[in-house]
Write a protein that holds these residues in place. Structure first.
Motif, PDB file in Angstrom:
ATOM      1  N   GLY A  91       0.809  -1.215   0.000  1.00 15.79           N
ATOM      2  CA  GLY A  91       0.000   0.000   0.000  1.00 15.79           C
ATOM      3  C   GLY A  91       0.840   1.261   0.000  1.00 15.79           C
ATOM      4  N   ARG A  92       1.914   1.261   0.767  1.00 19.15           N
ATOM      5  CA  ARG A  92       2.744   2.458   0.878  1.00 19.15           C
ATOM      6  C   ARG A  92       3.613   2.663  -0.357  1.00 19.15           C
ATOM      7  NH1 ARG A  92       4.303   1.231   7.233  1.00 19.15           N
ATOM      8  NH2 ARG A  92       2.158   1.434   8.000  1.00 19.15           N
ATOM      9  N   TYR A 119       9.037 -11.775  -3.326  1.00 21.21           N
ATOM     10  CA  TYR A 119       9.351 -11.230  -4.652  1.00 21.21           C
ATOM     11  C   TYR A 119       8.138 -11.302  -5.578  1.00 21.21           C
ATOM     12  CZ  TYR A 119      11.632 -11.420  -9.310  1.00 21.21           C
ATOM     13  OH  TYR A 119      12.000 -11.246 -10.610  1.00 21.21           O
ATOM     14  N   GLN A 120       7.538 -12.469  -5.657  1.00 19.23           N
ATOM     15  CA  GLN A 120       6.360 -12.641  -6.513  1.00 19.23           C
ATOM     16  C   GLN A 120       5.198 -11.799  -6.028  1.00 19.23           C
ATOM     17  OE1 GLN A 120       5.960 -14.211  -9.309  1.00 19.23           O
ATOM     18  NE2 GLN A 120       7.153 -16.079  -9.425  1.00 19.23           N
ATOM     19  N   GLU A 121       4.986 -11.781  -4.730  1.00 22.70           N
ATOM     20  CA  GLU A 121       3.860 -11.034  -4.168  1.00 22.70           C
ATOM     21  C   GLU A 121       3.999  -9.534  -4.457  1.00 22.70           C
ATOM     22  OE1 GLU A 121       1.136 -12.172  -2.610  1.00 22.70           O
ATOM     23  OE2 GLU A 121       1.743 -14.269  -2.787  1.00 22.70           O
ATOM     24  N   LEU A 122       5.187  -8.990  -4.247  1.00 21.49           N
ATOM     25  CA  LEU A 122       5.393  -7.557  -4.468  1.00 21.49           C
ATOM     26  C   LEU A 122       5.327  -7.197  -5.946  1.00 21.49           C
ATOM     27  CD1 LEU A 122       8.266  -6.882  -1.902  1.00 21.49           C
ATOM     28  CD2 LEU A 122       5.966  -5.921  -1.817  1.00 21.49           C
ATOM     29  N   ALA A 123       5.968  -7.998  -6.785  1.00 20.99           N
ATOM     30  CA  ALA A 123       6.006  -7.686  -8.212  1.00 20.99           C
ATOM     31  C   ALA A 123       4.611  -7.685  -8.826  1.00 20.99           C
ATOM     32  CB  ALA A 123       6.903  -8.686  -8.937  1.00 20.99           C
ATOM     33  N   GLN A 124       3.806  -8.667  -8.471  1.00 20.33           N
ATOM     34  CA  GLN A 124       2.446  -8.743  -9.021  1.00 20.33           C
ATOM     35  C   GLN A 124       1.573  -7.611  -8.494  1.00 20.33           C
ATOM     36  OE1 GLN A 124       1.409 -10.490 -11.423  1.00 20.33           O
ATOM     37  NE2 GLN A 124       2.806 -12.216 -11.614  1.00 20.33           N
ATOM     38  N   ALA A 125       1.656  -7.357  -7.185  1.00 21.82           N
ATOM     39  CA  ALA A 125       0.805  -6.325  -6.580  1.00 21.82           C
ATOM     40  C   ALA A 125       1.175  -4.932  -7.064  1.00 21.82           C
ATOM     41  CB  ALA A 125       0.887  -6.398  -5.058  1.00 21.82           C
ATOM     42  N   LEU A 126       2.466  -4.696  -7.295  1.00 19.70           N
ATOM     43  CA  LEU A 126       2.914  -3.378  -7.743  1.00 19.70           C
ATOM     44  C   LEU A 126       2.936  -3.258  -9.263  1.00 19.70           C
ATOM     45  CD1 LEU A 126       5.798  -2.901  -5.140  1.00 19.70           C
ATOM     46  CD2 LEU A 126       3.532  -1.820  -5.108  1.00 19.70           C
ATOM     47  N   LEU A 307      17.286  14.977 -10.349  1.00 20.40           N
ATOM     48  CA  LEU A 307      16.047  15.753 -10.303  1.00 20.40           C
ATOM     49  C   LEU A 307      15.490  15.858  -8.885  1.00 20.40           C
ATOM     50  CD1 LEU A 307      14.185  14.408 -13.475  1.00 20.40           C
ATOM     51  CD2 LEU A 307      15.605  16.469 -13.270  1.00 20.40           C
ATOM     52  N   ASP A 308      15.505  14.736  -8.156  1.00 20.77           N
ATOM     53  CA  ASP A 308      14.862  14.727  -6.837  1.00 20.77           C
ATOM     54  C   ASP A 308      15.349  13.501  -6.064  1.00 20.77           C
ATOM     55  OD1 ASP A 308      13.223  15.477  -4.749  1.00 20.77           O
ATOM     56  OD2 ASP A 308      11.436  14.524  -5.589  1.00 20.77           O
ATOM     57  N   TRP A 309      15.264  13.578  -4.748  1.00 21.96           N
ATOM     58  CA  TRP A 309      15.555  12.412  -3.918  1.00 21.96           C
ATOM     59  C   TRP A 309      14.974  12.643  -2.523  1.00 21.96           C
ATOM     60  CZ3 TRP A 309      18.148  12.012   0.726  1.00 21.96           C
ATOM     61  CH2 TRP A 309      18.796  13.171   1.169  1.00 21.96           C
ATOM     62  N   LYS A 310      14.706  11.565  -1.813  1.00 22.30           N
ATOM     63  CA  LYS A 310      14.281  11.662  -0.411  1.00 22.30           C
ATOM     64  C   LYS A 310      14.272  10.278   0.225  1.00 22.30           C
ATOM     65  CE  LYS A 310       9.437  11.946  -1.869  1.00 22.30           C
ATOM     66  NZ  LYS A 310       8.204  12.745  -1.772  1.00 22.30           N
ATOM     67  N   VAL A 311      14.474  10.260   1.526  1.00 25.00           N
ATOM     68  CA  VAL A 311      14.282   9.045   2.311  1.00 25.00           C
ATOM     69  C   VAL A 311      12.797   8.940   2.625  1.00 25.00           C
ATOM     70  CG1 VAL A 311      14.873   7.815   4.426  1.00 25.00           C
ATOM     71  CG2 VAL A 311      16.604   9.218   3.291  1.00 25.00           C
ATOM     72  N   LEU A 312      12.213   7.779   2.375  1.00 26.77           N
ATOM     73  CA  LEU A 312      10.760   7.615   2.522  1.00 26.77           C
ATOM     74  C   LEU A 312      10.429   7.164   3.950  1.00 26.77           C
ATOM     75  CD1 LEU A 312       9.981   5.898  -0.906  1.00 26.77           C
ATOM     76  CD2 LEU A 312      10.032   8.348  -0.323  1.00 26.77           C
ATOM     77  N   TYR A 313      10.376   8.142   4.834  1.00 27.15           N
ATOM     78  CA  TYR A 313      10.124   7.831   6.238  1.00 27.15           C
ATOM     79  C   TYR A 313       8.709   7.330   6.492  1.00 27.15           C
ATOM     80  CZ  TYR A 313      14.598  10.050   7.199  1.00 27.15           C
ATOM     81  OH  TYR A 313      15.950  10.352   7.230  1.00 27.15           O
ATOM     82  N   ASP A 314       7.786   7.624   5.582  1.00 25.78           N
ATOM     83  CA  ASP A 314       6.408   7.186   5.782  1.00 25.78           C
ATOM     84  C   ASP A 314       6.215   5.698   5.516  1.00 25.78           C
ATOM     85  OD1 ASP A 314       6.978   7.830   3.117  1.00 25.78           O
ATOM     86  OD2 ASP A 314       4.872   8.060   2.610  1.00 25.78           O
ATOM     87  N   LEU A 315       7.269   4.987   5.088  1.00 24.40           N
ATOM     88  CA  LEU A 315       7.162   3.528   4.939  1.00 24.40           C
ATOM     89  C   LEU A 315       7.131   2.827   6.285  1.00 24.40           C
ATOM     90  CD1 LEU A 315       7.119   1.667   2.285  1.00 24.40           C
ATOM     91  CD2 LEU A 315       7.534   4.106   1.938  1.00 24.40           C
ATOM     92  N   GLY A 316       7.504   3.520   7.345  1.00 25.44           N
ATOM     93  CA  GLY A 316       7.345   2.983   8.688  1.00 25.44           C
ATOM     94  C   GLY A 316       8.294   1.853   9.019  1.00 25.44           C
ATOM     95  N   GLU A 317       7.859   0.982   9.945  1.00 27.65           N
ATOM     96  CA  GLU A 317       8.724  -0.047  10.502  1.00 27.65           C
ATOM     97  C   GLU A 317       8.448  -1.437   9.945  1.00 27.65           C
ATOM     98  OE1 GLU A 317       9.128   0.007  14.773  1.00 27.65           O
ATOM     99  OE2 GLU A 317       9.125   2.196  14.842  1.00 27.65           O
TER     100      GLU A 317
END
Length: 331
Positions: A91-92, A119-126, A307-317
């Motif tokens: 989701g995130r 790997y399979q779960e993430l690739a298909q869902a995303l 162009l841009d960069w950031k650490v994605l702190y909203d991905l949580g723990e």
């Protein structure tokens, strides 16, 4: 007395043979080595990338097999814990659609994460078009964490992966140098440190991407690995655009931090400047209270503009690392 001695000796011999038999079985692989590197296209997913687009967006993320802050501790999270973290990370990450997602410490069906192929779960869902994965830890039984026995990892099948909407035209799994000071029994159960070399097609331009995960515990070996990667980066950048990203396990504050070698050549650009290292907005580890910067994105300055960069702190723990997002434009 002699009979008792013989019985005790026999029991000791049987125990030693049993331990040796278990050790050699435990360190044996689940897969043939020909299966350790694989490129896949994901059923039903089409590339959403405009062939004329010269930008490339990337995320590098050590997902810690979705174990959160329990990673490498004597805690055995429940199956529901992993299911929730998998749903959360999907989701995130959907909020950050990227062309390339590079992952470290991802499980492909091992016991510690309840036999889920992350790997399979993430690739298909995303909805990624294609990807590649490398096995770097393949053992029948890993007796870690050591105590209690109930938290042992047991069957281990883990490694690194890259998912992309760019067409993958070439791929290689490369094992980095091993720690020489480790005893045989430890080394036999230890993972391989890898870099994945992936060539993708960005419009009419080929781009080389390196997904690295260097040694965590031995500084000498880590330095050797990072110097090797720097040299490979620079040699490749002579002929084509290069991005190198991953978990380098080298915080800039460490004594003789090898990661600073990547900052000492103006042919190598980074998502953050040397002056911004170890600022609040750049720390990536650990996720409960970040104090170190271990995860980086580097690129060939001859070919790319940042162009841009950031650490994605909203991905949580969901992991003990935070991911790093970077957007680049081909010159």
């Amino acid at each position: 007395m002699k009979n008792k001695f013989k019985i005790v000796l026999y029991i000791i011999i049987v125990l030693i043979l049993g331990i040796l038999a278990f050790f050699f079985w435990a360190k044996s692989p689940n897969l043939d080595k020909s299966e350790y590197a694989k490129v896949m296209k994901f059923d039903g997913n089409e590339s959403s990338k405009n062939n004329n687009d010269s930008t490339i967006s990337l995320i590098t993320y050590n997902i810690g097999y979705l174990s959160g802050m329990t990673n490498n501790t004597s805690v055995r999270p429940t199956e529901e814990f992993y299911d929730k973290n998998l749903k959360d990370i999907i989701g995130r990450l959907k909020k950050y659609p990227v062309d390339v997602l590079a992952l470290q410490e991802i499980d492909f069906g091992g016991n510690r994460s309840y036999h889920v192929n992350q790997y399979q779960e993430l690739a298909q869902a995303l909805k990624f078009y294609n990807g590649c994965r490398s096995i770097n830890w393949d053992k029948k039984y890993v007796p870690f964490p050591y105590f209690p026995i109930s938290v042992h990892f047991k069957k281990m099948l883990s490694g690194q992966a890259v998912m992309s909407n760019f067409e993958i035209v070439d791929y290689e799994r490369v094992v980095l140098s091993r720690v020489q000071s480790q005893p045989y029994y430890y080394s036999s159960m230890y993972l391989d440190r890898l870099v994945e070399r992936i060539k993708v097609k960005v419009g009419d331009q080929e781009v080389m991407i390196f997904n690295a995960h260097t040694e965590a515990f031995d500084q000498k070996t880590r330095t050797q690995q990072i110097l090797f990667l720097k040299d490979w980066f620079l040699r490749t950048a002579e002929t084509m655009p290069v991005v190198m990203l991953g978990d380098f396990n080298s915080d800039p504050s460490y004594d003789n931090a090898a990661i600073l070698e990547m900052y000492d050549d103006d042919r190598i650009g980074a998502m953050c400047s040397k002056e911004d290292l170890l600022c609040d907005k750049t720390l990536t580890y650990p996720t409960d209270k970040p104090i170190e910067q271990l995860d980086f994105v580097f690129f060939s300055t001859k070919h790319f503009e940042l162009l841009d960069w950031k650490v994605l702190y909203d991905l949580g723990e969901v992991s003990d690392h935070f991911p790093v997002y970077t957007s680049l434009k081909l010159k």
